[in-house]
Design a protein around this motif. Structure first.
Motif, mmCIF file in Angstrom:
data_model
loop_
_atom_site.group_PDB
_atom_site.id
_atom_site.type_symbol
_atom_site.label_atom_id
_atom_site.label_comp_id
_atom_site.label_asym_id
_atom_site.label_seq_id
_atom_site.Cartn_x
_atom_site.Cartn_y
_atom_site.Cartn_z
ATOM 1 N N PRO A 44 0.814 -1.222 0.000
ATOM 2 C CA PRO A 44 0.000 0.000 0.000
ATOM 3 C C PRO A 44 0.848 1.272 0.000
ATOM 4 O O PRO A 44 1.915 1.321 0.609
ATOM 5 N N ARG A 45 0.345 2.275 -0.711
ATOM 6 C CA ARG A 45 1.016 3.568 -0.787
ATOM 7 C C ARG A 45 -0.016 4.684 -0.647
ATOM 8 O O ARG A 45 -1.158 4.566 -1.028
ATOM 9 N N GLY A 46 0.440 5.806 -0.121
ATOM 10 C CA GLY A 46 -0.357 7.016 0.050
ATOM 11 C C GLY A 46 0.618 8.153 0.246
ATOM 12 O O GLY A 46 1.619 8.232 -0.455
ATOM 13 N N LEU A 47 0.363 9.025 1.223
ATOM 14 C CA LEU A 47 1.324 10.094 1.518
ATOM 15 C C LEU A 47 2.570 9.491 2.151
ATOM 16 O O LEU A 47 2.474 8.672 3.056
ATOM 17 N N PHE A 48 3.726 9.896 1.687
ATOM 18 C CA PHE A 48 4.974 9.457 2.293
ATOM 19 C C PHE A 48 5.785 10.689 2.674
ATOM 20 O O PHE A 48 5.927 11.009 3.833
ATOM 21 N N CYS A 49 6.270 11.412 1.679
ATOM 22 C CA CYS A 49 7.080 12.589 1.996
ATOM 23 C C CYS A 49 6.212 13.822 2.252
ATOM 24 O O CYS A 49 6.568 14.671 3.056
ATOM 25 N N GLY A 50 5.102 13.938 1.542
ATOM 26 C CA GLY A 50 4.204 15.067 1.729
ATOM 27 C C GLY A 50 4.674 16.374 1.127
ATOM 28 O O GLY A 50 4.031 17.406 1.297
ATOM 29 N N ILE A 51 5.809 16.356 0.409
ATOM 30 C CA ILE A 51 6.344 17.599 -0.160
ATOM 31 C C ILE A 51 6.679 17.485 -1.648
ATOM 32 O O ILE A 51 7.348 18.349 -2.201
ATOM 33 N N GLY A 52 6.227 16.421 -2.297
ATOM 34 C CA GLY A 52 6.412 16.301 -3.736
ATOM 35 C C GLY A 52 7.703 15.688 -4.208
ATOM 36 O O GLY A 52 8.006 15.718 -5.398
ATOM 37 N N VAL A 53 8.495 15.118 -3.302
ATOM 38 C CA VAL A 53 9.761 14.507 -3.702
ATOM 39 C C VAL A 53 9.545 13.103 -4.250
ATOM 40 O O VAL A 53 10.114 12.728 -5.265
ATOM 41 N N CYS A 54 8.711 12.318 -3.580
ATOM 42 C CA CYS A 54 8.459 10.939 -4.025
ATOM 43 C C CYS A 54 7.206 10.895 -4.914
ATOM 44 O O CYS A 54 6.603 11.923 -5.201
ATOM 45 N N PHE A 55 6.820 9.726 -5.330
ATOM 46 C CA PHE A 55 5.636 9.576 -6.178
ATOM 47 C C PHE A 55 4.661 8.559 -5.590
ATOM 48 O O PHE A 55 3.901 7.937 -6.301
ATOM 49 N N ASP A 56 4.680 8.394 -4.269
ATOM 50 C CA ASP A 56 3.805 7.415 -3.624
ATOM 51 C C ASP A 56 2.339 7.831 -3.630
ATOM 52 O O ASP A 56 1.455 6.995 -3.518
ATOM 53 N N CYS A 57 2.032 9.116 -3.747
ATOM 54 C CA CYS A 57 0.657 9.587 -3.593
ATOM 55 C C CYS A 57 -0.044 9.892 -4.918
ATOM 56 O O CYS A 57 -0.978 10.699 -4.962
ATOM 57 N N LEU A 58 0.350 9.246 -5.993
ATOM 58 C CA LEU A 58 -0.229 9.535 -7.305
ATOM 59 C C LEU A 58 -1.741 9.299 -7.341
ATOM 60 O O LEU A 58 -2.245 8.304 -6.824
ATOM 61 N N ILE A 59 -2.439 10.247 -7.979
ATOM 62 C CA ILE A 59 -3.881 10.180 -8.193
ATOM 63 C C ILE A 59 -4.176 10.813 -9.543
ATOM 64 O O ILE A 59 -3.327 11.493 -10.117
ATOM 65 N N SER A 60 -5.381 10.613 -10.042
ATOM 66 C CA SER A 60 -5.833 11.286 -11.250
ATOM 67 C C SER A 60 -6.994 12.193 -10.861
ATOM 68 O O SER A 60 -7.910 11.767 -10.157
ATOM 69 N N VAL A 61 -6.954 13.438 -11.300
ATOM 70 C CA VAL A 61 -8.010 14.402 -10.982
ATOM 71 C C VAL A 61 -8.676 14.856 -12.268
ATOM 72 O O VAL A 61 -8.008 15.304 -13.200
ATOM 73 N N ASN A 62 -9.987 14.700 -12.305
ATOM 74 C CA ASN A 62 -10.793 15.142 -13.453
ATOM 75 C C ASN A 62 -10.292 14.566 -14.777
ATOM 76 O O ASN A 62 -10.284 15.236 -15.799
ATOM 77 N N GLY A 63 -9.825 13.315 -14.738
ATOM 78 C CA GLY A 63 -9.415 12.611 -15.945
ATOM 79 C C GLY A 63 -8.018 12.939 -16.441
ATOM 80 O O GLY A 63 -7.593 12.415 -17.470
ATOM 81 N N ARG A 64 -7.285 13.791 -15.738
ATOM 82 C CA ARG A 64 -5.925 14.125 -16.171
ATOM 83 C C ARG A 64 -4.963 12.988 -15.847
ATOM 84 O O ARG A 64 -5.276 12.080 -15.094
ATOM 85 N N ALA A 65 -3.767 13.077 -16.383
ATOM 86 C CA ALA A 65 -2.711 12.098 -16.089
ATOM 87 C C ALA A 65 -2.414 12.123 -14.589
ATOM 88 O O ALA A 65 -2.638 13.139 -13.926
ATOM 89 N N PRO A 66 -1.895 11.020 -14.043
ATOM 90 C CA PRO A 66 -1.606 10.968 -12.602
ATOM 91 C C PRO A 66 -0.671 12.089 -12.146
ATOM 92 O O PRO A 66 0.291 12.447 -12.832
ATOM 93 N N GLU A 67 -1.014 12.646 -10.982
ATOM 94 C CA GLU A 67 -0.230 13.711 -10.361
ATOM 95 C C GLU A 67 -0.090 13.402 -8.877
ATOM 96 O O GLU A 67 -0.796 12.566 -8.337
ATOM 97 N N ARG A 68 0.797 14.106 -8.204
ATOM 98 C CA ARG A 68 1.020 13.893 -6.772
ATOM 99 C C ARG A 68 -0.046 14.619 -5.951
ATOM 100 O O ARG A 68 -0.206 15.838 -6.061
#
Length: 83
Positions: A44-68
């Motif tokens: 499982p992955r979710g928030l890890f660093c919380g500052i945009g360094v890692c990519f553990d919290c990837l999601i898609s918003v409104n159909g866009r490509a995955p973002e942090r």
């Protein structure tokens, strides 16, 4: 001008948001600690660093490509998908 709390939709579930919160912070505040798994091992992955360094919290918003999620400020009407 006071902005009122609102909700976003995450995988069909309503999640409350305080204005100015990132999507990651809103998920964490709602008790959602992980929302994806690693490709190898299915951990499982979710928030890890919380500052945009890692990519553990990837999601898609409104159909866009995955973002942090930790970098995206939530907006009223956002439709978030995690898979």
């Amino acid at each position: 001008m006071t902005v009122r709390p609102f909700s976003i939709t995450v995988d069909g579930r309503s999640v409350p948001v305080v204005p100015g919160q990132t999507i990651g912070a809103a998920l964490h505040a709602a008790g959602i600690r992980s929302w994806r798994v690693t490709r190898f091992g299915g951990r499982p992955r979710g928030l890890f660093c919380g500052i945009g360094v890692c990519f553990d919290c990837l999601i898609s918003v409104n159909g866009r490509a995955p973002e942090r999620a930790c970098l995206l400020e939530a907006a009223p009407g956002d439709e978030v998908t995690t898979s």
